[in-house]
Design an enzyme around this catalytic site. Structure first.
Site, PDB file in Angstrom:
ATOM      1  N   ARG A 229      -0.696   8.772  -4.607  1.00  0.00           N
ATOM      2  CA  ARG A 229      -0.141   8.201  -3.379  1.00  0.00           C
ATOM      3  C   ARG A 229       1.317   7.794  -3.531  1.00  0.00           C
ATOM      4  O   ARG A 229       2.069   7.770  -2.554  1.00  0.00           O
ATOM      5  CB  ARG A 229      -0.941   6.957  -2.977  1.00  0.00           C
ATOM      6  CG  ARG A 229      -2.394   7.199  -2.719  1.00  0.00           C
ATOM      7  CD  ARG A 229      -3.041   5.896  -2.393  1.00  0.00           C
ATOM      8  NE  ARG A 229      -2.247   5.218  -1.377  1.00  0.00           N
ATOM      9  CZ  ARG A 229      -2.372   5.398  -0.089  1.00  0.00           C
ATOM     10  NH1 ARG A 229      -3.289   6.197   0.379  1.00  0.00           N
ATOM     11  NH2 ARG A 229      -1.590   4.765   0.764  1.00  0.00           N
TER      12      ARG A 229
ATOM     13  N   ASP B  13      -4.010  -5.843  -9.490  1.00  0.00           N
ATOM     14  CA  ASP B  13      -4.263  -4.829 -10.528  1.00  0.00           C
ATOM     15  C   ASP B  13      -4.937  -5.395 -11.779  1.00  0.00           C
ATOM     16  O   ASP B  13      -5.234  -4.643 -12.715  1.00  0.00           O
ATOM     17  CB  ASP B  13      -2.945  -4.125 -10.912  1.00  0.00           C
ATOM     18  CG  ASP B  13      -2.424  -3.239  -9.803  1.00  0.00           C
ATOM     19  OD1 ASP B  13      -3.204  -2.912  -8.889  1.00  0.00           O
ATOM     20  OD2 ASP B  13      -1.234  -2.876  -9.837  1.00  0.00           O
TER      21      ASP B  13
ATOM     22  N   VAL C  63      -5.516  -8.530  -1.380  1.00  0.00           N
ATOM     23  CA  VAL C  63      -4.496  -7.485  -1.175  1.00  0.00           C
ATOM     24  C   VAL C  63      -5.118  -6.195  -0.631  1.00  0.00           C
ATOM     25  O   VAL C  63      -4.620  -5.617   0.326  1.00  0.00           O
ATOM     26  CB  VAL C  63      -3.713  -7.215  -2.481  1.00  0.00           C
ATOM     27  CG1 VAL C  63      -2.675  -6.117  -2.268  1.00  0.00           C
ATOM     28  CG2 VAL C  63      -3.045  -8.492  -2.983  1.00  0.00           C
TER      29      VAL C  63
ATOM     30  N   LYS D 230       4.136   2.098 -15.555  1.00  0.00           N
ATOM     31  CA  LYS D 230       3.914   3.209 -14.614  1.00  0.00           C
ATOM     32  C   LYS D 230       4.526   2.903 -13.245  1.00  0.00           C
ATOM     33  O   LYS D 230       5.248   3.724 -12.690  1.00  0.00           O
ATOM     34  CB  LYS D 230       2.394   3.434 -14.455  1.00  0.00           C
ATOM     35  CG  LYS D 230       2.033   4.310 -13.277  1.00  0.00           C
ATOM     36  CD  LYS D 230       0.542   4.531 -13.157  1.00  0.00           C
ATOM     37  CE  LYS D 230      -0.220   3.495 -12.379  1.00  0.00           C
ATOM     38  NZ  LYS D 230      -0.074   3.541 -10.913  1.00  0.00           N
TER      39      LYS D 230
END
Ligand code: EPU
Length: 420
Positions: free
Chosen positions: A93, A307, A329, A22
């Protein structure tokens, strides 16, 4: 709103294929704005975010033909509008990725300013500062970034104060059509940045140094069409490996790229997984054993990815021993912790660290997803929990995981979608 119903406690076993990434597909689709020719992008994942990006390009007048084999042909020749509206930016976003290409190619762009989201405030100041340094005239007014340039952007020496993935991508795309040389220092080294650089090069861009912290781009007058296949999704890969490790199962993951998952694989080995790799596959076997808790700290690539943090928190919840997980992060990426506590997990957030004492098992409960990776971690928690878990607000998961319930069913999971 759809929900997922999971009956946990089954060790997952089997084989699955990994989709295109993605976070690589989105900037590559945005980069098609840099040329009037057609760009054929293949190995696109079947996801909401990809549809949103197509919709965003479409509302600017870009034509796309969706093909059969996870491919799309995109041609920005008929572009009529230079506006990324708030209705789309607020749902994704990554829409900010059209700013650099539109400005560089068409000399103007109006992009709704992305707001904060469930994982942090996520400003885009570094994107704007860099584009201003390249000569762009940018004002933020009425919730919109209004950017223009008289003529072409100018190459510049850009030092990124923080490592930013989409910031590096935006500047790299803009610099490809700028006048002269741009040097990005403290650039993001993420594999998705490398994939974008390769695609841009296939379009005729002159880029060196991608994958290191200094990227040099020699701007060219025009870019042309190309065919490009998106790289495999390392986060989807890692998520399935963790789900299987947490349930003490065995898996072979195909069509992936082990070389970009080193930090994750080494933590899985530390957790007790037996791992083998080939060029495009990874196998993991827990030999039926309970995982060991691991400690980790997230940071930009090649360190441990943010992630994958939530998924490892779920693994630690049922592991033997205690582990600490530190997030460096994003400032607010522990929303999943409070949901896991509702499932009986023993964990506590202190500042940017969560301390987890592993339990033998969790108890099923209704839980709510708050962002994409948090949703994945709650599904993992549901897969290891006794009895039934329902995960609400799974539209988050559909943004980033292709056919997640079908893939988990292939591995033997008892999971089904409850339509609203
Ligand atoms: N930051 C700033 N100013 C900026 C840009 C970033 O302060 O101008 C800060 C952010 O607030 C954050 C840090 O820098 O604290 C890193 O943010 P980054 O810009 O790298 O994140 P991003 O580009 O918005 C991409 C991925 C995220 C992934 C991060 C970090 C895409 C489309 N998104 O976001 O993916 O977590 O990099 O690796 O590539 C996800 O897929 O679930 C996801 C959130």
């Amino acid at each position: 709103m759809d929900k997922l119903e999971i009956h946990g406690g089954i060790p997952l076993t089997g084989e699955i294929r990994i989709a295109g990434a993605k976070n690589s597909a989105l900037p590559i689709m945005a980069s098609t704005l840099l040329t009037k020719d057609t760009v054929k992008v293949s190995n696109l994942p079947h996801l909401y975010d990809i549809t949103t990006m197509l919709e965003l390009l479409g509302c600017m007048g870009v034509e796309s033909i969706v093909g059969e084999k996870l491919g799309v042909e995109i041609c920005s020749e008929p572009i009529k509008h230079f506006n990324a509206p708030y209705e789309l930016v607020k749902t994704m976003r990554a829409s900010i990725l059209v700013l650099g290409p539109m400005l560089a190619h068409y000399g103007q762009a109006q992009v709704a300013l992305p707001g904060g989201c469930a994982i942090g405030s996520r400003p885009v100041n570094l994107h704007l500062t860099a584009l201003k340094k390249m000569g762009a005239d940018i004002v933020v007014e009425n919730g919109y970034i209004e950017a223009k340039i008289n003529g072409r952007l100018k190459g510049a020496h850009i030092f990124m104060d923080l490592v930013t993935v989409t910031g590096t991508e935006n500047v790299m795309m803009a610099a490809s059509l700028a006048d002269g040389v741009t040097i990005i220092e403290n650039a993001a080294r993420e594999p998705e940045v490398v994939d974008l650089a390769r695609c841009l090069r296939a379009m005729g861009a002159e880029i060196k140094g991608e994958g290191s912290d200094t990227i040099t781009i020699n701007g060219v007058k025009r870019l042309h069409g190309c065919e490009y296949s998106v790289m495999p999704d390392r986060i989807e890969t890692g998520t399935y490996l963790i789900a299987v490790a947490a349930t003490r199962g065995k898996i072979k993951v195909k069509d992936t790229r082990p070389s970009i998952l080193e930090a994750v694989l080494s933590k899985l080995e530390e957790a007790g997984a037996q791992i083998e790799i080939g060029e495009d596959w990874i196998s993991l076997d827990m030999k039926g054993k309970r995982p060991q808790a691991v400690s980790l700290t997230t940071a930009p690539y090649p360190a441990f990815p943010t992630d994958m943090q939530a998924q490892f928190t779920a693994l630690n919840a049922v592991a033997e021993g205690s582990g600490t997980i530190t997030e460096t992060v994003f400032e607010n990426r522990f929303m999943h912790v409070h949901e896991m506590i509702r499932m009986g997990a023993d964990m506590k957030v202190e500042g940017n660290t969560v301390m987890v004492n592993g339990k033998q098992s969790l108890k099923g409960a209704p839980v709510m997803a708050t962002d994409l990776r948090a949703s994945a971690s709650l599904i993992i928690a549901g897969l290891v929990a006794e009895s039934q878990t329902t995960v609400d607000r799974i539209y988050h998961i559909d943004r980033g995981y292709e056919c997640i319930e079908e893939k988990l069913q292939l591995l033997g999971a008892k999971i089904k979608r409850l339509p609203s």
